[in-house]
Enzyme design. Structure first.
Site, mmCIF file in Angstrom:
data_model
loop_
_atom_site.group_PDB
_atom_site.id
_atom_site.type_symbol
_atom_site.label_atom_id
_atom_site.label_comp_id
_atom_site.label_asym_id
_atom_site.label_seq_id
_atom_site.Cartn_x
_atom_site.Cartn_y
_atom_site.Cartn_z
ATOM 1 N N TYR A 1 17.361 -34.547 9.681
ATOM 2 C CA TYR A 1 18.426 -35.211 10.454
ATOM 3 C C TYR A 1 18.513 -36.705 10.151
ATOM 4 O O TYR A 1 19.024 -37.469 10.987
ATOM 5 C CB TYR A 1 18.209 -34.986 11.946
ATOM 6 C CG TYR A 1 18.654 -33.628 12.454
ATOM 7 C CD1 TYR A 1 19.985 -33.225 12.357
ATOM 8 C CD2 TYR A 1 17.753 -32.760 13.057
ATOM 9 C CE1 TYR A 1 20.407 -31.983 12.834
ATOM 10 C CE2 TYR A 1 18.171 -31.514 13.549
ATOM 11 C CZ TYR A 1 19.503 -31.141 13.427
ATOM 12 O OH TYR A 1 19.929 -29.923 13.904
ATOM 13 N N GLU B 1 20.449 -28.695 2.210
ATOM 14 C CA GLU B 1 19.714 -28.070 3.312
ATOM 15 C C GLU B 1 19.102 -26.720 2.899
ATOM 16 O O GLU B 1 18.001 -26.381 3.317
ATOM 17 C CB GLU B 1 20.638 -27.917 4.534
ATOM 18 C CG GLU B 1 21.036 -29.270 5.112
ATOM 19 C CD GLU B 1 21.989 -29.176 6.297
ATOM 20 O OE1 GLU B 1 22.156 -28.080 6.870
ATOM 21 O OE2 GLU B 1 22.563 -30.226 6.665
ATOM 22 N N HIS C 1 22.686 -24.859 14.406
ATOM 23 C CA HIS C 1 23.098 -25.910 13.475
ATOM 24 C C HIS C 1 23.744 -25.236 12.276
ATOM 25 O O HIS C 1 23.310 -24.169 11.859
ATOM 26 C CB HIS C 1 21.875 -26.711 12.987
ATOM 27 C CG HIS C 1 22.166 -27.518 11.761
ATOM 28 N ND1 HIS C 1 22.751 -28.757 11.833
ATOM 29 C CD2 HIS C 1 22.003 -27.246 10.440
ATOM 30 C CE1 HIS C 1 22.928 -29.217 10.601
ATOM 31 N NE2 HIS C 1 22.476 -28.320 9.739
ATOM 32 N N LYS D 1 18.617 -22.489 16.866
ATOM 33 C CA LYS D 1 17.717 -23.536 17.359
ATOM 34 C C LYS D 1 16.730 -23.018 18.417
ATOM 35 O O LYS D 1 16.931 -21.931 18.981
ATOM 36 C CB LYS D 1 18.562 -24.682 17.936
ATOM 37 C CG LYS D 1 19.401 -25.397 16.881
ATOM 38 C CD LYS D 1 20.088 -26.618 17.477
ATOM 39 C CE LYS D 1 20.931 -27.325 16.442
ATOM 40 N NZ LYS D 1 21.539 -28.555 16.979
ATOM 41 N N ASN E 1 22.205 -26.902 21.627
ATOM 42 C CA ASN E 1 23.485 -26.246 21.364
ATOM 43 C C ASN E 1 23.373 -25.025 20.442
ATOM 44 O O ASN E 1 24.295 -24.692 19.714
ATOM 45 C CB ASN E 1 24.503 -27.264 20.841
ATOM 46 C CG ASN E 1 24.112 -27.873 19.514
ATOM 47 O OD1 ASN E 1 23.019 -27.609 19.016
ATOM 48 N ND2 ASN E 1 24.986 -28.672 18.934
HETATM 49 P P1 CMP Z 1 23.693 -30.272 14.858
HETATM 50 O O1 CMP Z 1 24.890 -29.572 14.377
HETATM 51 O O2 CMP Z 1 22.368 -29.676 14.578
HETATM 52 O O3 CMP Z 1 23.702 -31.778 14.274
HETATM 53 C C1 CMP Z 1 23.121 -32.870 14.933
HETATM 54 C C2 CMP Z 1 22.619 -32.526 16.301
HETATM 55 O O4 CMP Z 1 22.415 -33.623 17.163
HETATM 56 C C3 CMP Z 1 23.671 -31.692 17.032
HETATM 57 O O5 CMP Z 1 23.800 -30.438 16.464
HETATM 58 C C4 CMP Z 1 23.140 -31.744 18.446
HETATM 59 O O6 CMP Z 1 22.027 -30.888 18.667
HETATM 60 C C5 CMP Z 1 22.655 -33.187 18.492
HETATM 61 N N1 CMP Z 1 23.675 -34.078 19.058
HETATM 62 C C6 CMP Z 1 24.827 -34.474 18.489
HETATM 63 N N2 CMP Z 1 25.498 -35.326 19.289
HETATM 64 C C7 CMP Z 1 24.750 -35.462 20.393
HETATM 65 C C8 CMP Z 1 24.881 -36.209 21.592
HETATM 66 N N3 CMP Z 1 25.941 -36.987 21.806
HETATM 67 N N4 CMP Z 1 23.913 -36.109 22.505
HETATM 68 C C9 CMP Z 1 22.826 -35.337 22.283
HETATM 69 N N5 CMP Z 1 22.636 -34.601 21.169
HETATM 70 C C10 CMP Z 1 23.580 -34.665 20.233
#
Ligand code: CMP
Length: 138
Positions: free
Chosen positions: A48, A125, A114, A8, A111
């Protein structure tokens, strides 16, 4: 089997893309396709879409369109579940030591990576980012 990962924008910005890719290769993943992509708002919303009703959706789209991500098609036995295991929990505070998110994530949203969460989503995807031809030849 193939799965889809995105290193990311936070990890690209922090200069961690190479380290994360090396870690994934070290775990037995073969790189089948890769592209640096700055998602458009529409692409991020479509990718998403399953999270559309969540409170974090707008912020997630803003973050994912804030810079380029490195989109990867990765091949390995049991690719989908194994990749999910080694990236760790969504929230780095809850991630197992040694996982990608424990090592590199900044927050639950920023984070680092993904990964597709099911074989069906992995297929969807991979097709979202890579035409068939780009996956051939390895
Ligand atoms: P990802 O695995 O890309 O899938 C959905 C994304 O939403 C996740 O990683 C995070 O980047 C984001 N995400 C999921 N839960 C939360 C949350 N509670 N608060 C903020 N961002 C979130």
């Amino acid at each position: 089997m193939l799965t889809l990962a995105i290193i990311k924008p936070d990890a690209i910005q922090a200069g961690n893309a190479g380290k994360i890719l090396a870690f994934l290769e070290g775990q037995g993943f073969k790189l089948r396709a890769a592209r640096l992509v700055r998602l458009t708002q529409t692409q991020a919303e479509t990718f998403y879409a399953v999270h559309r009703e969540r409170p974090f959706f707008r912020s997630l789209v803003t973050f994912m369109t804030s810079g380029r991500g490195l989109v990867l098609a990765l091949e390995r036995d049991d690719a989908v579940s194994y990749l999910r295991e080694i990236i760790g929990a969504t929230d780095p505070a809850e991630a197992t030591p040694g996982t990608v998110r424990k090592l590199y994530a900044q927050s639950k949203e920023r984070n680092a990576i993904h990964a597709a969460d099911s074989p069906e989503n992995a297929a969807r995807e991979v097709a979202f980012f890579f035409p068939e031809g780009e996956l051939a030849g390895l």
